[in-house]
Scaffold this motif. Structure first.
Motif, short mmCIF file in Angstrom:
data_model
loop_
_atom_site.label_atom_id
_atom_site.label_comp_id
_atom_site.label_asym_id
_atom_site.label_seq_id
_atom_site.Cartn_x
_atom_site.Cartn_y
_atom_site.Cartn_z
N ASN A 172 0.86 -1.18 0.00
CA ASN A 172 0.00 0.00 0.00
C ASN A 172 0.90 1.24 0.00
N ARG A 186 0.12 4.36 -0.20
CA ARG A 186 -0.37 5.50 0.56
C ARG A 186 -0.04 5.36 2.04
N ASP A 187 -0.33 4.17 2.59
CA ASP A 187 -0.12 3.98 4.03
C ASP A 187 1.26 3.43 4.35
N LYS A 188 2.03 3.13 3.29
CA LYS A 188 3.39 2.57 3.46
C LYS A 188 3.36 1.26 4.24
N THR A 189 2.33 0.48 4.00
CA THR A 189 2.22 -0.83 4.65
C THR A 189 2.29 -1.92 3.59
#
Lengths: 274, 774
Positions: free
Chosen positions: A239, A241-244
């Motif tokens: 992800n 956007r969330d850096k996950t």
């Protein structure tokens, strides 16, 4: 929310379900001119993924700091013309052991979802959760798992003669297929997927938001035939956007094991042993 | 030394000027400031432990850099208004670099459901709050549910249902590149379609930073040209010569470009305080230049010899100009001891500017003066001011004791005022009540949970943040904190557990408790994290491995000294609540930063003023080589500084990032004229002139130059009061006042002290102690 092609492939790959797709308005393979983008989309949806399956999975969730949490689960799935059914039971970590989740899909209507929390000892119905929402707190969504109606999208080739390089270095002919949502207000209106030509399995997908920024990337890490069915055994979803990141590994899977309706009842949710 | 230096400068005046102009051309491109930095690191060093804790906190739980749009309407809960909230939320999501938008439109409500049959024990329903606005009475239902939700009420919607917030967060790594455009786009999106009767207010750290950036540019654009223009006019009026005015203006421009260019070369960031530097350099340059111009033109008129005028000006003014500039620079440099980045860089930049001014006034100005046609008539400044200054000198001598008595009364009043000084770094208070930021802060404070907050960071072993003991301690701490005055809302991970527990047990308020079982908590948190929104919310409250958690404490906007008190109390309560738990508790967040900043400002004020006091007076003693006259200089300079600090106390002007510099800067500036005055007095008495006549001569000549610079500088600094940023206005206003008071101290207090103490400062004493400075 991701494009139908990526969604259905992951769904079929992960859940290993077979039979006709239950989504409404699916374009039949026979009606599509061979080799067109729509034909490829339909072939992805229609490929053999078994009548039912039982899989043991290990999910690794990486947060923004790169810290990893692990969840181990058993996933039962059954294809049914009246609606697919899925039961997920967690076996690790210990404090959520036996927490279970049941989904009854209903074509053309809202899904029904049930949750069993051992600490409460009762089954709870969950209503209203969005399909786009996270699947058990991972970077995958329910759509990624349960699929989406492919008629909601239009398809075109970004590159009809692309290639996918597998993690082992082997190269495979692929289509680069772009899916665009028909809904102008879709949160994720575009995705570009790599579809292997020999198996109709999506092996890579980039998903874009309304600003056409890439927000998610799917990568197949391991793809094998199991019981004659192409199965994704390892998958990574990042992800942006969330850096996950979520890694999902299928440690064992069996197809067509004869699961019955009763295996997906609410009472079965409360039963801790498989 | 002065004579030799004058000779060297005369011989190398053209190469020296060429070098100065070359530097001017090379540095000019650096002074086009586009890279502004008014973020929190402009106020606090990145190496500071408090900042590093804040960074650790932000890294874990995400930044607090949000933009808050408060929408206020008596008709908020109508289908039209709610549709507007929904549409605007969707449109803002599509703006570049926007990461998340929280509003009534993105809020989900959790409801308990009755059991459908015997196989289940009821259920929970998660639905968007604005699910279907087309249904009749849907707006009323939304109102009921929003106001009934503890997590929404007071945060996203006011208790009375007239104000709602849209909170926008951004991709923090990339927002700064396009911040202004993004904020404008959000304003445009909201304002363009605002329904009748609805008002939009904007606030949040990003809006404040952007306001600061705008003010930084406005300060540079709006203050520098009028100050320069005023300076030109004042110099012209005083000397009635466009040629002299031209020389001074060119010198000022070259000084300013050199200073700002060197500021950039030193690696400093341009911020709201740095934006006052050009104005300060212009004003300070005048003081030096007026002395040189006055001496040069006077000498040239007497001798008709340009070389003689050059040599005489440099020879006679080198020592006092060096002393005056060095003391000013040291006063400013004392700010380099500050822990506040912007204050530190302002001090170093301004000190650099003063020394640049010194070089210009000694080399560049006299060289240019030799190139222009000499003025034959005495300047108006001389014609107008000689008479009044002579009268002032006679008055000071004749009424020396009453003058000193008045000074004593002023000193007592000033001391009382100083005791009233308070520290306040609340950025909202830096804007006038009419400023949109102030107005929006009022609305958010009054109706929502406030724009100020601090956070309590809990750190322990993995999984320690989901044990019943930890969550129950958090809950007890929340209850205690909620009782503090000014605390609006306290939220921790325990609230999420309570919320899920309540809904899983049928929605009863009695069930809104933290369960006693660790497994129950883990499973309830697992349930909460099943949804996207839940996952994101949890990530903002607790680390994924449950080794860290935070508690958010929202406060009404208030003076930072009050925040400081609240934070101290919160720290004490938190330490007590977690005593013996193995969990470390740290108070951090924006509120903590501001409270720390207050502390630093107080320390800065003391340390920089002490440094300025020691260094400035040290230089005065060295210049005069006389303890007695050094002491006289100290008295004359302390008067304006204490008067201004006292006035700040009486006028309720707080010590803040800008005003904290006033005392040190003032000390450095006001001593210039005193040095010139005392220097002249001692030179005259050394030549056999009586004390009274020496005072008269010093008042007429040096006092006249001081009055000229005081008028020009007071008007120049005075223009800063028109800045919409109050600290700039206060800084300028107070310095203007300081200049005026300094002039009064110079021409009244110094002569009065000399007169009252003839055995210490009278002609024989002056003769005994006359040094090379004379």
């Amino acid at each position: 929310v991701i494009a139908a092609v990526a969604a259905s492939t992951i769904a079929t790959a992960l859940l290993g379900v077979t039979g006709p797709a239950t989504g409404a308005a699916l374009p039949a393979v026979a009606t599509q001119a061979e080799g067109t983008p729509d034909w490829v989309a339909a072939r992805i949806e229609a490929r053999d993924t078994g009548k039912d399956s039982r899989a043991d999975m290990r999910m690794r969730l990486f947060d923004r700091q790169g810290r990893m949490r692990e969840r181990v689960m058993t996933l039962l799935a059954r294809r049914d013309p009246a609606g697919d059914k899925t039961l997920v039971r967690f076996t690790y970590p210990n404090d959520i052991k036996n927490t279970a989740f049941l989904v009854w899909e209903h074509p053309g209507a809202d899904d029904e979802r049930f949750l069993y929390l051992p600490a409460l000892g009762r089954v709870r119905r969950i209503a209203g959760a969005e399909k786009q929402e996270s699947f058990v707190g991972s970077d995958l969504s329910y759509e990624d798992i349960g699929g989406r109606e492919i008629a909601d999208y239009t398809y075109s080739f970004s590159d009809p003669d692309a290639a996918w390089t597998a993690p082992d270095g082997s190269r495979h002919p692929a289509w680069s297929l772009e899916s665009r949502a028909r809904d102008p207000h879709a949160d994720y209106p575009r995705s570009v997927s790599l579809v292997r030509k020999d198996s109709f399995v999506i092996v890579h997908a980039d998903v874009y938001n309304a600003r056409d920024e890439r927000v998610k990337t799917f990568d197949v890490k391991k793809l094998e035939r199991v019981d004659g069915i192409w199965t994704v055994l390892s998958l990574s979803v990042a992800n942006d956007r969330d850096k996950t990141r979520t890694e999902l590994e299928t440690t064992s899977i069996r197809y067509n094991v004869g699961l019955s309706e009763a295996d997906f009842s609410r009472r079965r949710l409360e039963q801790h042993t498989r | 030394v002065s004579a030799r230096l004058a000779d060297v400068l005369w011989r190398f005046r053209y190469p020296a000027c060429a070098l100065i102009l070359l530097g001017f051309v090379a540095l000019a491109p650096l002074t086009n400031f586009t890279d502004l930095d008014n973020d929190i690191s402009a106020w606090i060093s990145r190496d500071d432990p408090v900042y590093q804790t804040y960074e650790r906190f932000r890294d874990e739980f995400g930044g607090g850099r949000a933009l808050i749009v408060a929408l206020r309407s008596p008709e908020l809960f109508t289908a039209e208004s709610l549709r507007f909230v929904r549409d605007v939320t969707e449109d803002i999501k599509r703006i570049d670099r926007v990461q998340r938008v929280q509003s009534l439109s993105t809020a989900n409500v959790v409801r308990a459901l009755p059991a459908a049959d015997s196989e289940e024990s009821g259920g929970i329903e998660v639905q968007p709050l604005l699910d279907d606005l087309e249904k009749p009475d849907s707006a009323a239902a939304v109102r009921r549910e929003a106001l009934g939700d503890d997590l929404l009420r007071g945060d996203l919607v006011s208790e009375d249902g007239t104000v709602t917030a849209i909170v926008v967060t951004f991709d923090e790594d990339r927002i700064d590149e396009v911040r202004g455009e993004v904020i404008d786009a959000i304003h445009d999106t909201v304002d363009r379609r605002l329904p009748a009767g609805m008002e939009a207010y904007y606030n949040g750290s990003l809006e404040i930073s952007e306001a600061y950036n705008r003010i930084t540019l406005e300060n540079t654009r709006n203050l520098t040209p009028p100050i320069l223009l005023l300076t030109i006019l004042a110099v012209y009026v005083m000397f009635r010569s466009w040629r002299i005015t031209g020389v001074v203006v060119i010198s000022i421009l070259v000084s300013t470009v050199w200073t700002m260019g060197l500021f950039v070369l030193m690696g400093f960031k341009y911020n709201v305080l740095a934006s006052m530097l050009p104005a300060l350099v212009i004003v300070l340059a005048i003081a030096d230049d007026v002395h040189i111009v006055q001496h040069f033109t006077h000498d040239l008129r007497d001798t008709g010899d340009r070389k003689h005028a050059f040599l005489s000006s440099v020879e006679h003014l080198f020592a006092p100009l060096l002393g005056a500039s060095a003391t000013t620079a040291l006063g400013l440099l004392s700010l380099a001891t500050s822990d506040v980045y912007s204050v530190r860089t302002f001090g170093i930049g301004a000190a650099t500017g003063v020394m640049v001014d010194f070089v210009m006034s000694l080399v560049f100005v006299p060289t240019l003066l030799t190139l222009i046609r000499p003025e034959t008539a005495p300047p108006p400044q001389e014609r107008w001011l000689v008479g009044p200054m002579r009268a002032v000198a006679r008055l000071s001598i004749a009424y020396a004791r009453p003058v000193l008595a008045c000074a004593l009364v002023a000193a007592v009043l000033a001391t009382a005022g100083i005791s009233r000084l308070r520290v306040d770094t609340n950025h909202i208070n830096f804007f006038s009540e009419r400023h949109p930021l102030h107005q929006s802060a009022d609305v958010i404070d009054r109706y929502l949970s406030g724009i100020y907050s601090f956070n309590i960071l809990f750190e322990g072993a993995a999984d320690s943040m989901k044990t019943p003991d930890t969550l129950q301690r958090m809950e007890r701490l929340r209850e205690r904190l909620q009782q503090l005055p000014f605390v609006r809302k306290v939220v921790s991970v325990a609230d999420y557990v309570k919320r899920v527990n309540r809904e899983l047990y049928g929605g009863s308020r009695d069930a809104a408790v933290v369960p006693d079982s660790g497994d129950a908590i883990a499973q309830e948190l697992f349930v909460f994290g099943l949804s996207d929104d839940g996952r994101v919310e949890l990530e903002r409250m607790v680390a994924s491995d449950y080794s860290r958690a935070q508690m958010s404490v929202k406060l009404a906007s208030m003076s930072s000294d009050l925040v400081f008190e609240q934070i101290n109390e919160a720290e004490r309560l938190a330490a007590a609540a977690f005593e013996g738990s193995g969990i470390t508790v740290t108070v951090t967040g924006a509120g903590r930063i501001f409270a720390t900043l207050d502390h630093y400002l107080v320390v800065s004020q003391l340390s920089s003023f002490a440094t300025a006091f020691v260094t400035v007076f040290g230089v005065i003693f060295i210049v005069f080589r006389s303890a007695r006259f050094g002491l006289l200089g100290v008295v004359a300079n302390a008067v304006p500084v204490f008067a201004v600090l006292g006035l700040m106390g009486w006028m309720d002007i707080s010590l803040n990032v800008a005003t904290v510099m006033v005392a040190s800067v003032a000390l450095g500036i006001v001593d210039d004229d005193t040095i010139h005055f005392i220097n002249r007095y001692r030179r005259e008495t050394a030549h056999g002139v009586s004390s009274a006549d020496a005072i008269e001569l010093a008042t007429i000549h040096e006092g006249r130059a001081s009055l000229t610079t005081a008028i020009v500088n007071s008007l120049g600094f005075g223009l800063m009061v028109f800045s919409e940023y109050r600290p700039t206005a206060w800084f300028g206003g107070l310095l203007a006042l300081t200049m005026a008071v300094a002039f009064i101290a110079e021409v009244f207090v110094v002569p009065a002290v000399i007169t009252v103490l003839p055995r210490v400062y009278g002609r024989p004493a002056a003769l005994r102690r006359v040094g090379s400075a004379a």
